[in-house]
Design a protein around this motif. Structure first.
Motif, mmCIF file in Angstrom:
data_model
loop_
_atom_site.group_PDB
_atom_site.id
_atom_site.type_symbol
_atom_site.label_atom_id
_atom_site.label_comp_id
_atom_site.label_asym_id
_atom_site.label_seq_id
_atom_site.Cartn_x
_atom_site.Cartn_y
_atom_site.Cartn_z
ATOM 1 N N ALA A 556 0.858 -1.195 0.000
ATOM 2 C CA ALA A 556 0.000 0.000 0.000
ATOM 3 C C ALA A 556 0.884 1.231 0.000
ATOM 4 N N PRO A 557 1.583 1.516 -1.122
ATOM 5 C CA PRO A 557 2.557 2.622 -1.138
ATOM 6 C C PRO A 557 1.911 3.973 -0.848
ATOM 7 N N GLY A 558 0.699 4.182 -1.337
ATOM 8 C CA GLY A 558 0.040 5.456 -1.072
ATOM 9 C C GLY A 558 -0.237 5.646 0.414
ATOM 10 N N THR A 559 -0.722 4.611 1.053
ATOM 11 C CA THR A 559 -0.970 4.678 2.503
ATOM 12 C C THR A 559 0.333 4.871 3.260
ATOM 13 N N TYR A 560 1.390 4.209 2.800
ATOM 14 C CA TYR A 560 2.691 4.364 3.446
ATOM 15 C C TYR A 560 3.167 5.811 3.376
ATOM 16 N N HIS A 561 3.071 6.395 2.181
ATOM 17 C CA HIS A 561 3.511 7.784 2.014
ATOM 18 C C HIS A 561 2.649 8.719 2.872
ATOM 19 N N HIS A 562 1.354 8.458 2.883
ATOM 20 C CA HIS A 562 0.444 9.254 3.700
ATOM 21 C C HIS A 562 0.812 9.137 5.188
ATOM 22 N N SER A 563 1.129 7.917 5.650
ATOM 23 C CA SER A 563 1.449 7.693 7.067
ATOM 24 C C SER A 563 2.734 8.385 7.463
ATOM 25 N N VAL A 564 3.731 8.366 6.567
ATOM 26 C CA VAL A 564 4.994 9.036 6.867
ATOM 27 C C VAL A 564 4.789 10.534 7.010
ATOM 28 N N ILE A 565 3.992 11.102 6.114
ATOM 29 C CA ILE A 565 3.728 12.542 6.197
ATOM 30 C C ILE A 565 2.952 12.876 7.469
ATOM 31 N N VAL A 566 1.947 12.049 7.784
ATOM 32 C CA VAL A 566 1.188 12.265 9.024
ATOM 33 C C VAL A 566 2.112 12.188 10.228
#
Length: 808
Positions: A556-566
């Motif tokens: 889930a690369p999009g979720t991963y990127h979102h989680s890192v930013i969060v």
């Protein structure tokens, strides 16, 4: 395969039941008042058991010949018994006891009655013969003789002695004369009235002090001093002829011998030794002797420092300890329990804060504090005993004071600070210092020493994020201990070179560095036992190479990127409001791990504009979105991420509405046909500031991705609108965020998002394609179809470029 599926179906209910049992236990630990008060009372009782008997008596483990390490004065008046003098008095009293003899006054009467009865029975035979003759019956000498000899055995039993045939023939010849029976009884009575003893030699041993003669019938005792008047048994037999001479001198020789023989054989002692009565008198006499006591005055010196302990001094110490123990042990134990319980309750009330994760109103936290108290009080108690043993058995001279400086009690404050925070650690330091002072004989300097070093140990460990911080804090603590030991030695005027040197060694190595080592070793055990999460563990979880995060990045690369930013957003926001920035960041990393199971149902992971929700009913789409929270909690439990992260995963959407699918459902079915509860996240609402930050950052970051032309004013307006919407919806009502905090959070979010979406400079090769300007002077974002075709053609014909890079 079939067996595996069956096994899986069987194991699933078992797993569900185990999870339910764990949840029930957790609810009980977290909320039950009975558990809470049981913990407090239990700690007080265990304290009393550990401290017993140190609470009430001062233990002096000296032996005869030991050198006293301190002056010991009597705290009160007491009496000491001189056991040797008391025992001597008792022996003297026992020796004065007169011997008791029983006098059987009725013995002569019983013996003479038996003699008279035996002779009368046989004399009756002859009287019967005389009566028969008077009636005209011819005399039958043979018949009378036969009857008399048949009665011989009966005669012997009656008088109590055996009779020879010759003697019996003489008696038959004399027709068992009354005179013979009288003479036997007369002589026997005279001798017994004088008194006959079994062993006159034993009797004469008491001739100087006399004896008690106790009448067997009346049980009255009379003192007799003239003991030579009594006959021994052999002497009494000799006296038979002497006493009987005047009475039997006119009889023939045969009758005289018969009478003397009968009396000698009938004689028995009528004065006998009563051993049981003597023993009772001796016991009574010994019991009546009072102990020989010497009075010890309050303040009297019992033992001086440097003196060799004598038996008398040791007796005084033991008597003092026994006296105090017998008089006050029960009352002091009950009082100590009550005082400790009051101290615990007051500390508990002071530290109650229902809105804090570290509050003592949570029974698990209370149980943790109680466990730490009991553990380190037990360590202090063991150290107290060991110090006494070491001071006596070491070859070099060292007192107990330097050894106690090495007790690593500061480790307890370190551990509590790491899990519960600095405020509760200070209360813990106060409790542990007080209880340790009680163990070490209520010494004020002990209380000060452990209070200061425990408080500073907690202070130096409060921001611990690496294991080496334990060693650094221990080294600092060791240096502080050196200062404290020096000050205490000056204060109590024990500034001796050897004691100070030993105190420094113990205080720095064991009390300082040793405390850090002990704390570092216990912390992982506490993490496992109580499911706590420390900053050290959070740093380990913050590693983006963790397997669960790598799986999230791949699937889930999009979720991963979102989680890192969060995670970056909440870290900055937490720092601005004084929250735990590390915890907030890690919670941001893991808040959406539940999307791993169905990544393509979430828009950030979808490709080519294909949305799987287009073919699903809104209620089903809503159910899939809601399920990622529950699945995230399960994944977090499987990977043992800790309760703080699990709580944040379950709370990061609160009870908010999935408005997109709710509106879609209303358009399809009508407002009245749609149940809004099916489109609400289950909650709960955020309970901590960190969880609230994740909720805010999650919403803001997701919305910022679809923001057209993300300029600074637009980002600021977006952040403000979304935070106001969350606030007005009541999602933040259970956490500790203030309006000032929300303002600082918005500023942090704006700064992070502006950094992400800032405008970039146009490079020279872009100027040719971006020559169109809008009315405001901004570059036109649309290329003409012709320009795009030229660009694609040039790209396809160019050499040195990788074709179709990143295209699917």
């Amino acid at each position: 395969m079939k067996n595996w599926m069956q096994k899986k179906r069987i194991m699933k209910p078992i797993k569900i039941n185990i999870e339910k049992s764990k949840e029930s236990i957790n609810r009980l630990l977290c909320s039950s008042n009975y558990v809470r008060w049981s913990i407090l009372v239990g700690v007080a009782v265990i304290f009393s058991i550990i401290l017993y008997p140190s609470l009430v008596i001062t233990e002096h483990s000296y032996k005869t010949g030991d050198v006293a390490d301190r002056d010991i004065k009597s705290p009160r008046d007491f009496f000491i018994e001189d056991e040797s003098a008391t025992e001597a008095n008792r022996k003297l009293a026992v020796e004065k006891i007169l011997t008791v003899y029983d006098y059987d006054k009725l013995l002569s009467s019983r013996l003479t009655a038996r003699v008279q009865q035996g002779f009368a029975d046989l004399r009756a035979v002859f009287e019967d013969e005389i009566q028969n003759q008077s009636k005209g019956v011819p005399k039958d000498a043979a018949s009378a003789h036969g009857r008399i000899w048949k009665m011989k055995e009966s005669f012997e039993k009656t008088i109590g002695i055996s009779v020879s045939k010759g003697a019996y023939q003489i008696l038959e010849k004399e027709e068992f004369s009354k005179d013979i029976a009288y003479l036997i009884s007369k002589i026997l009575t005279q001798i017994l009235e004088n008194g006959v003893v079994a062993n006159k030699e034993i009797l004469l041993k008491d001739a100087d002090k006399g004896i008690f003669i106790r009448d067997v019938g009346t049980e009255t005792k009379i003192l007799f001093n003239n003991l030579r008047q009594y006959y021994g048994l052999d002497q009494a037999k000799t006296m038979v002829r002497i006493i009987g001479q005047p009475l039997i001198k006119d009889l023939d020789y045969t009758s005289i011998n018969l009478i003397v023989d009968f009396v000698q054989r009938l004689l028995q002692p009528n004065i006998t030794l009563n051993r049981s009565a003597i023993e009772e008198l001796k016991k009574s006499a010994a019991a009546e002797i009072k102990p020989v006591l010497y009075r010890i005055k309050a303040g009297e010196m019992l033992l001086r420092e440097g003196e060799r302990v004598t038996e008398v001094q040791l007796l005084k110490l033991k008597t003092l300890q026994t006296h105090i123990k017998n008089k006050q042990i029960l009352a002091s134990s009950i009082g100590a329990s009550m005082l400790l319980l009051c101290l615990l309750i007051i500390t508990y009330i002071i530290n109650i804060n229902p809105q804090s994760r570290q509050a003592l109103n949570n029974n698990k936290n209370l149980l943790f504090i109680a466990s730490m108290l009991i553990t380190f009080i037990f360590i202090a108690r063991i150290s107290s005993s060991l110090s006494g043993v070491l001071t006596q058995n070491t070859t070099f001279s060292v007192s107990s004071s330097p050894i106690l400086y090495g007790v690593p009690l500061a480790a307890g404050a370190m551990i509590v600070c790491l899990f519960m925070g600095f405020d509760i650690a200070i209360s813990f330091a106060m409790l542990i210092a007080l209880c340790t002072a009680i163990i070490f004989q209520n010494r004020f300097e002990v209380f000060i020493y452990f209070l200061l070093n425990s408080a500073m140990a907690a202070y130096w460990i409060r921001n611990c994020r690496e294991r080496k911080v334990f060693i650094k804090a221990g080294a600092k603590l060791g240096l502080l201990n050196l200062i404290l030991v020096t000050a205490i030695n000056i204060y109590i005027t024990e500034f001796s070179g050897s004691n100070l040197l030993y105190g420094w060694v113990f205080a720095f190595i064991a009390g300082g560095v040793g405390s850090g080592v002990v704390a570092a070793g216990i912390v992982p055990l506490v993490e496992i036992a109580f499911d706590y999460t420390t900053d050290i563990k959070l740093l380990e979880l913050a590693n983006l190479d963790r397997p669960i995060l790598r799986k999230l990045m791949i699937e889930a690369p999009g979720t991963y990127h979102h989680s890192v930013i969060v995670g970056s957003m909440v870290e900055a926001a937490a720092s601005s409001i004084g929250a735990n920035s590390l915890l907030a960041k890690v919670c941001g990393y893991y808040h959406d791990i539940g999307k791993i199971n169905k990544p393509l149902y979430f828009i950030e992971n979808q490709k080519n504009g294909r949305n799987r929700h287009d073919k699903l009913a809104p209620s089903m789409s809503s159910l899939i979105l809601i399920s990622h929270v529950k699945e995230g909690v399960e994944i977090a439990k499987e990977n043992k991420l800790g309760q703080a992260i699990i709580d944040t995963i379950s709370q990061h959407h609160g009870t908010s509405l999935i408005s997109y699918f709710y509106d879609k459902a209303k358009k399809m079915k009508g407002a009245d046909a749609v149940n809004i509860d099916n489109f609400l996240y289950p909650g709960p609402k955020p309970q901590t500031r960190e969880a609230a930050l994740v909720m805010l950052a999650d919403v803001v970051e997701a919305a910022s991705r679809v923001l057209d032309d993300p300029t600074q004013p637009r980002i600021q307006g977006l952040v403000q609108d979304l935070m106001n919407k969350i606030f007005s919806n009541g999602q933040l009502e259970n956490c500790e965020l203030t309006l000032k905090d929300l303002h600082n959070i918005a500023k942090s979010f704006n700064k992070i998002l502006n950094g992400m979406y800032h405008h970039r400079i146009e490079y020279p090769e872009q100027l040719a394609t971006n020559n169109g300007k809008d009315g405001n002077g901004n570059p036109d974002r649309q290329q003409s179809k012709q320009e795009q075709d030229i660009t694609r053609e040039n790209t396809a014909n160019s050499t040195g470029h990788i074709k179709r890079l990143g295209l699917s």
